[in-house]
Scaffold this active site. Structure first.
Site, short mmCIF file in Angstrom:
data_model
loop_
_atom_site.label_atom_id
_atom_site.label_comp_id
_atom_site.label_asym_id
_atom_site.label_seq_id
_atom_site.Cartn_x
_atom_site.Cartn_y
_atom_site.Cartn_z
N GLU A 43 0.84 -1.19 0.00
CA GLU A 43 0.00 0.00 0.00
C GLU A 43 0.88 1.26 0.00
OE1 GLU A 43 -3.71 1.92 2.58
OE2 GLU A 43 -2.30 0.59 3.58
N LYS A 113 -9.97 1.42 -2.33
CA LYS A 113 -10.12 0.97 -0.94
C LYS A 113 -11.55 1.22 -0.46
CE LYS A 113 -7.53 1.36 3.42
NZ LYS A 113 -6.33 2.02 4.00
N CYS A 154 -5.47 -2.86 2.79
CA CYS A 154 -5.23 -2.65 4.21
C CYS A 154 -6.48 -2.81 5.08
CB CYS A 154 -4.58 -1.29 4.44
SG CYS A 154 -3.80 -1.14 6.07
#
Length: 277
Positions: A43, A113, A154
């Protein structure tokens, strides 16, 4: 079939051009010397994970410098690249976006995300991504051979329903580029990877940056790959390195037939509804 996956635990410091050159050099090594056919970056891999750096390093996809470097590397080395994530600029909004490039250099997937990290641990950590980023609104999958791969970034890893939805969509491998802090990393990093793999009887890979003690966000490191039994196949240290694992796909039907929990779910009592936009 065996997928040889390489997680590039990248050192992220210095100008963007230097970081990208380092990333491309390591992609080359992963393919040419370690024979990977799927390479993963972490990331926020083209600039430090720092709110002050995000907007300045935002790029359009696929026109920006980072997209062009990843496309060229995928084509030059003939390898699938999961391009970690970087800040995407689109219609005046910023997204934390993971791109995937095929061996011909084509953009084959883009994951924004979905779950933004807003967290506060007094004296340890405070992050509010929703101040900066717009959240993604969809699942993202792509194929490596006959294997369907699901993507998260994440904080997406903390939501078991999200992973379960990917299993319901037919994925056999989940990949999460991630920057996890050292405090929660010690407690949760391996636990989350093993839980997502075991619960869904899938392969799971977490790819972190290398640890930089001078960074605003000090990454945990220890990128890892877990098999459908919940066993760690390979894990890294905190330093820059390439973590390589063989994903033996015959492990999937073995785990699912010997412990057939997915067939034993009580859908008369509970059920996961997967909404695709």
């Amino acid at each position: 079939m065996v997928i040889k996956i390489a997680l590039i635990q990248l050192k992220i410091s210095g100008p963007k051009e230097k970081i990208l050159k380092n990333a491309v050099d390591l992609i080359r090594i992963a393919k040419k010397e370690k024979f990977a056919n799927l390479v993963v970056l972490p990331e926020s891999f083209n600039c430090p994970y720092n709110e002050a750096d995000f907007e300045a390093n935002a790029e359009e996809i696929p026109a920006g410098m980072t997209s062009q470097a990843l496309s060229q590397a995928a084509s030059d080395f003939g390898v699938h690249i999961v391009g970690g994530s970087f800040v995407e600029l689109c219609d005046g909004k910023l997204y934390n976006t993971c791109t995937v490039w095929g061996p011909d250099g084509a953009l084959v997937a883009k994951h924004r995300k979905v779950h933004l990290c807003d967290t506060k641990i007094p004296g340890k950590l405070e992050i509010k991504e929703s101040k900066v980023f717009t959240r993604g609104e969809s699942y993202t999958t792509f194929q490596v051979g006959e294997t369907q791969v699901g993507l998260g970034v994440c904080w997406d890893m903390r939501f078991p329903e999200f992973a379960a939805a990917y299993r319901k969509l037919g994925c056999d491998l989940l990949i999460y580029p991630a920057v996890c802090d050292t405090y929660t990393g010690e407690m949760h990093w391996e636990l989350l990877a093993r839980a997502r793999a075991l619960d869904n009887q899938m392969f799971v890979a977490f790819c972190s940056p290398a640890r930089d003690p001078h960074a605003t966000m000090v990454a945990h490191g220890h990128s890892l790959v877990v098999d459908p039994w919940g066993q760690v196949l390979q894990t890294g240290t905190e330093f820059q390195e390439i973590i390589v694992a063989d994903l033996t796909l015959k492990t999937l039907p073995e785990a699912r037939s010997q412990i057939p929990v997915l067939q034993q779910k009580r859908t008369d009592l509970y059920e996961l509804l997967v909404r695709k936009k």
